[in-house]
Motif scaffolding. Structure first.
Motif, PDB file in Angstrom:
ATOM      1  N   ARG A  45      -0.124   9.748   4.027  1.00 34.08           N
ATOM      2  CA  ARG A  45      -0.392   9.038   3.300  1.00 34.08           C
ATOM      3  C   ARG A  45      -1.355   9.949   2.087  1.00 34.08           C
ATOM      4  NH1 ARG A  45       3.025   6.624   2.837  1.00 34.08           N
ATOM      5  NH2 ARG A  45       2.937   8.058   0.894  1.00 34.08           N
ATOM      6  N   HIS A 102       0.786  -1.053  -0.266  1.00 35.79           N
ATOM      7  CA  HIS A 102      -0.197  -0.410  -0.348  1.00 35.79           C
ATOM      8  C   HIS A 102       0.899   1.011   0.449  1.00 35.79           C
ATOM      9  CE1 HIS A 102       0.871  -0.601   4.236  1.00 35.79           C
ATOM     10  NE2 HIS A 102       0.118   0.478   4.855  1.00 35.79           N
ATOM     11  N   TYR A 103       2.308   1.292  -0.356  1.00 38.20           N
ATOM     12  CA  TYR A 103       2.876   1.818  -0.074  1.00 38.20           C
ATOM     13  C   TYR A 103       3.207   2.265  -1.664  1.00 38.20           C
ATOM     14  CZ  TYR A 103       4.558   3.137   4.688  1.00 38.20           C
ATOM     15  OH  TYR A 103       4.780   3.512   5.828  1.00 38.20           O
ATOM     16  N   PRO A 104       3.516   3.828  -1.540  1.00 33.49           N
ATOM     17  CA  PRO A 104       3.666   4.268  -3.499  1.00 33.49           C
ATOM     18  C   PRO A 104       4.835   3.736  -4.185  1.00 33.49           C
ATOM     19  CG  PRO A 104       4.307   5.525  -2.011  1.00 33.49           C
ATOM     20  CD  PRO A 104       3.616   4.973  -0.480  1.00 33.49           C
ATOM     21  N   ASP A 105       4.976   3.175  -5.806  1.00 37.38           N
ATOM     22  CA  ASP A 105       6.499   2.850  -6.139  1.00 37.38           C
ATOM     23  C   ASP A 105       7.413   3.484  -6.069  1.00 37.38           C
ATOM     24  OD1 ASP A 105       7.613   2.224  -8.233  1.00 37.38           O
ATOM     25  OD2 ASP A 105       6.318   2.280  -9.659  1.00 37.38           O
ATOM     26  N   ASP A 132       8.316  14.880  -1.705  1.00 35.78           N
ATOM     27  CA  ASP A 132       8.995  13.314  -2.242  1.00 35.78           C
ATOM     28  C   ASP A 132       9.175  12.505  -1.504  1.00 35.78           C
ATOM     29  OD1 ASP A 132       8.872  14.159  -6.223  1.00 35.78           O
ATOM     30  OD2 ASP A 132      10.521  15.942  -5.155  1.00 35.78           O
ATOM     31  N   GLN A 169       0.204  13.315   1.125  1.00 31.99           N
ATOM     32  CA  GLN A 169       0.731  13.854  -0.204  1.00 31.99           C
ATOM     33  C   GLN A 169       0.728  11.550  -0.497  1.00 31.99           C
ATOM     34  OE1 GLN A 169       3.155  15.621  -1.354  1.00 31.99           O
ATOM     35  NE2 GLN A 169       2.641  17.378  -0.492  1.00 31.99           N
ATOM     36  N   PRO A 170       0.080  11.533  -0.884  1.00 33.25           N
ATOM     37  CA  PRO A 170       0.005   9.533  -1.238  1.00 33.25           C
ATOM     38  C   PRO A 170       1.593   9.115  -1.824  1.00 33.25           C
ATOM     39  CG  PRO A 170      -1.522  11.354  -2.438  1.00 33.25           C
ATOM     40  CD  PRO A 170      -0.875  11.957  -1.553  1.00 33.25           C
ATOM     41  N   ASP A 171       1.773   9.997  -2.947  1.00 31.31           N
ATOM     42  CA  ASP A 171       2.797   9.646  -4.104  1.00 31.31           C
ATOM     43  C   ASP A 171       4.526   9.352  -3.267  1.00 31.31           C
ATOM     44  OD1 ASP A 171       1.590   8.589  -5.996  1.00 31.31           O
ATOM     45  OD2 ASP A 171       1.213  10.693  -6.656  1.00 31.31           O
TER      46      ASP A 171
END
Length: 432
Positions: A220, A10-13, A186, A223-225
């Motif tokens: 999350r 569930h963490y971003p790429d 980021d 800043q979901p990314d």
């Protein structure tokens, strides 16, 4: 996407992080004025009020130029930064509504983050924010064995009036500000849990004390990314060893670990006027190479001086690193470890069919490359693109006592006697 033990689905790429490999840590704050250690508030047991009276009104980095910092980092080859928004001292380097202990109330008066982050984005560098979970200035942060007032029995008695739930709201509020008022972030770099510590009269703090689950949810949601490190003590996030180079790629439970080596240029993180233990440019480049060869990122620290300039000794090293990276970028950025056995005094990095041999100790004429003979198509120096000759095992060759014996699947690379004028020579090996 490659699976990492410490990076849940569930963490971003994290692909950009794995690609970029090289970041710049920047430690800046009131501690920069002290010019001796970013922890001196607690090592010297300075009470928060005394610390503020001494340093707060002296903070005026009038030579600070965000564009200069950004261009210096860009020229060094840096791909992302991690900047200290607030260290353990509690001083905020942005215009936070949650405290008056902030940069806009000092003689400097300006919101440093509002100038810094756009400047780095303008030169194509990604943004990471360091934020301390510790705050020795906040009145509701309970005094423990790490606190500057740990030896003050009267101050310790104030713990009965301190409420960590109020502090949790404070830190959540500040993180929310950082993630809503300054554009795309980021990477969030939290620091640090110490729940394993026990002084008898007090214990260290960890995930429950910060309400780390709440902070993670804020990150999350807002800043979901954005990537996060592992210091929320939730058992996930980028692993961040300090002042330590692992012997091999990091793994846990049979899976690789997403990690970042955090290293200083000298003994401490903040500005240290009298530091003598400066690492050489040669050593720093070797540490960068070593980290990438083991599948990690390299986060190299600088501590600007109280007037807002990067120390000339740091600039000199950044320029040397940048000169090397300009010629060898392909061997670092978007590279990782290799499966091939590494020759003595060398490191391999690899990106697909390109295998890079970093020669730490330049030999006389020859390097033996084990177990690779049937894989090689072409070899050249990376810095200038010039061809390098090599030969493999010949069953019909008569070996004299003055010649090296070549194993059946090894190659012998022939180098010029005079090494190239670069910090670390690199051979680019194109594989079949």
């Amino acid at each position: 996407m490659k699976t990492f033990q410490n990076w849940p689905d569930h963490y971003p790429d994290p692909s950009w992080f794995i690609h970029d490999r090289f970041g710049l840590f920047i430690h800046f704050g009131l501690f920069s004025i002290g010019a001796r250690h970013e922890w001196f508030m607690t090592t010297e047991e300075i009470a928060p009020e005394t610390y503020r009276e001494t340093y707060f009104d002296q903070f005026n980095p009038n030579l600070f130029d965000a564009a200069v910092w950004a261009q210096t980092a860009k020229d060094c080859g840096v791909q992302y930064i991690v900047f200290t928004t607030k260290h353990h001292e509690g001083f905020a380097l942005w215009d936070s509504e949650w405290t008056d202990y902030k940069v806009t109330n000092t003689p400097f008066k300006r919101d440093l983050l509002a100038e810094l982050l756009p400047a780095f984005r303008d030169v194509g560098i990604k943004i990471g924010l360091y934020h301390s979970l510790i705050d020795w200035y906040h009145p509701h942060f309970t005094i423990d064995g790490l606190h500057p007032q740990r030896s003050d029995l009267a101050a310790r008695e104030s713990n009965s009036q301190r409420d960590m739930l109020i502090y949790q709201d404070f830190i959540a509020g500040q993180v929310t500000e950082l993630l809503t008022q300054y554009g795309r972030i980021d990477y969030m770099w939290f620091d640090f849990p110490y729940s394993h510590r026990d002084w008898g009269w007090s214990k260290g703090k960890g995930a429950e004390d910060w309400d780390s689950s709440r902070l993670e949810k804020i990150c999350r949601t807002l800043q979901p990314d954005m990537l996060i490190n592992d210091r929320l003590e939730l058992g996930r996030g980028i692993t961040t060893p300090e002042q330590f180079q692992p012997e091999k790629p990091l793994e846990k439970d049979g899976l690789p670990v997403l990690w970042e080596a955090c290293q200083t240029m000298y003994g401490t993180w903040g500005y240290d006027r009298d530091a003598l233990e400066w690492k050489s440019s040669d050593m720093l480049v070797k540490m960068l190479i070593d980290t990438v060869s083991k599948g990690g990122n390299f986060l190299l620290n600088i501590g600007p001086n109280p007037r807002g300039e990067i120390d000339p000794r740091a600039v000199k090293r950044m320029q040397a690193i940048g000169a090397w990276i300009r010629l060898h970028k392909e061997a670092i950025i978007d590279c990782g470890p290799s499966k091939y056995p590494v020759p003595k005094d060398c490191r391999y990095t690899q990106n697909g069919k390109k295998l890079y041999l970093h020669v730490y100790s330049y030999p006389f004429k020859h390097i033996h490359l084990p177990e690779i003979a049937d894989q090689v198509r072409f070899i050249r120096f990376l810095h200038d693109g010039s061809e390098i000759f090599y030969r493999g095992f010949d069953p019909n060759e008569v070996i004299t006592s003055t010649e090296a014996v070549i194993a059946p699947n090894d190659l012998v690379v022939t180098l010029p006697v005079v090494p190239p004028n670069v910090l670390i020579p690199v051979l680019e090996i194109t594989l079949k």
